[in-house]
Design a protein around this motif. Structure first.
Motif, PDB file in Angstrom:
ATOM      1  N   PRO A 102       1.330  -5.587   1.051  1.00 46.04           N
ATOM      2  CA  PRO A 102       0.217  -6.403   0.580  1.00 46.04           C
ATOM      3  C   PRO A 102      -0.510  -5.735  -0.590  1.00 46.04           C
ATOM      4  CG  PRO A 102      -0.286  -5.403   2.706  1.00 46.04           C
ATOM      5  CD  PRO A 102       1.134  -5.098   2.394  1.00 46.04           C
ATOM      6  N   ARG A 104      -4.076  -6.142  -2.914  1.00 49.55           N
ATOM      7  CA  ARG A 104      -5.400  -6.757  -2.909  1.00 49.55           C
ATOM      8  C   ARG A 104      -5.483  -7.830  -3.991  1.00 49.55           C
ATOM      9  NH1 ARG A 104     -10.445  -3.073  -2.058  1.00 49.55           N
ATOM     10  NH2 ARG A 104      -8.762  -2.208  -0.840  1.00 49.55           N
ATOM     11  N   TYR A 106      -3.878 -10.751  -3.879  1.00 49.23           N
ATOM     12  CA  TYR A 106      -2.715 -11.642  -3.828  1.00 49.23           C
ATOM     13  C   TYR A 106      -2.426 -12.005  -2.375  1.00 49.23           C
ATOM     14  CZ  TYR A 106      -1.815 -10.237  -8.631  1.00 49.23           C
ATOM     15  OH  TYR A 106      -1.933 -10.011  -9.971  1.00 49.23           O
ATOM     16  N   SER A 107      -1.992 -13.227  -2.169  1.00 48.56           N
ATOM     17  CA  SER A 107      -1.646 -13.619  -0.806  1.00 48.56           C
ATOM     18  C   SER A 107      -0.206 -13.181  -0.535  1.00 48.56           C
ATOM     19  CB  SER A 107      -1.800 -15.119  -0.605  1.00 48.56           C
ATOM     20  OG  SER A 107      -0.974 -15.811  -1.500  1.00 48.56           O
ATOM     21  N   GLN A 109       3.572 -12.891   1.101  1.00 47.33           N
ATOM     22  CA  GLN A 109       4.595 -13.840   1.547  1.00 47.33           C
ATOM     23  C   GLN A 109       4.692 -13.843   3.067  1.00 47.33           C
ATOM     24  OE1 GLN A 109       8.366 -12.954  -0.165  1.00 47.33           O
ATOM     25  NE2 GLN A 109       9.342 -14.809   0.587  1.00 47.33           N
ATOM     26  N   SER A 111       4.005 -10.705   6.652  1.00 48.24           N
ATOM     27  CA  SER A 111       3.357  -9.443   7.030  1.00 48.24           C
ATOM     28  C   SER A 111       4.135  -8.216   6.561  1.00 48.24           C
ATOM     29  CB  SER A 111       3.181  -9.383   8.545  1.00 48.24           C
ATOM     30  OG  SER A 111       4.445  -9.296   9.176  1.00 48.24           O
TER      31      SER A 111
END
Length: 132
Positions: A102, A104, A106-107, A109, A111
């Motif tokens: 992940p 910061r 950005y969403s 795809q 987990s």
């Protein structure tokens, strides 16, 4: 490799050591071997009446996460009897799975866990296999 992927790799290596008696099995993790599916770990059950807090603790514990990750190891890997060959084959396999930690702003795809990538059809072909 991202920190999450390295952590999952370490858990899988520890599960191999438990299976082959190289380290203690204090959590009494049970393995079952079947001809078609290979060696799989039994995930302990949880009472459905547990609170959400306890379910979260349960899901993140080694006793649950270890067997779940071990069961994601392709069959041609979990049959390896030498630690170094398993370690090299596992590392090669993990490097072939997309690693998108992940970021910061950005969403993500998914987990980024091996458990999440196993469900994606684009990555599911990686679970086919060759002998170790």
């Amino acid at each position: 490799m991202s920190l999450q992927r390295r952590r999952e790799r370490y858990i899988m290596l520890t599960m191999w050591k438990i299976l082959h008696g190289k380290t203690s099995n204090d959590l009494n993790i049970v393995f079952r071997t079947r001809p078609r599916t290979g060696t799989k770990a039994v995930v302990p059950s949880l009472s459905h009446q547990s609170s959400i807090f306890h379910q979260s603790l349960y899901d993140s514990s080694f006793a649950v996460m270890g067997p779940k990750l071990w069961n994601c190891v392709p069959n041609h890997l979990n049959g390896c009897t030498q630690f170094e060959s398993f370690k090299e084959a596992l590392t090669a396999f993990l490097l072939s799975v997309p690693d998108t930690p992940p970021v910061r702003g950005y969403s993500p795809q998914n987990s980024n866990s091996i458990l999440a990538w196993r469900m994606y059809t684009s990555a599911s072909a990686l679970w086919g296999g060759q002998a170790c």
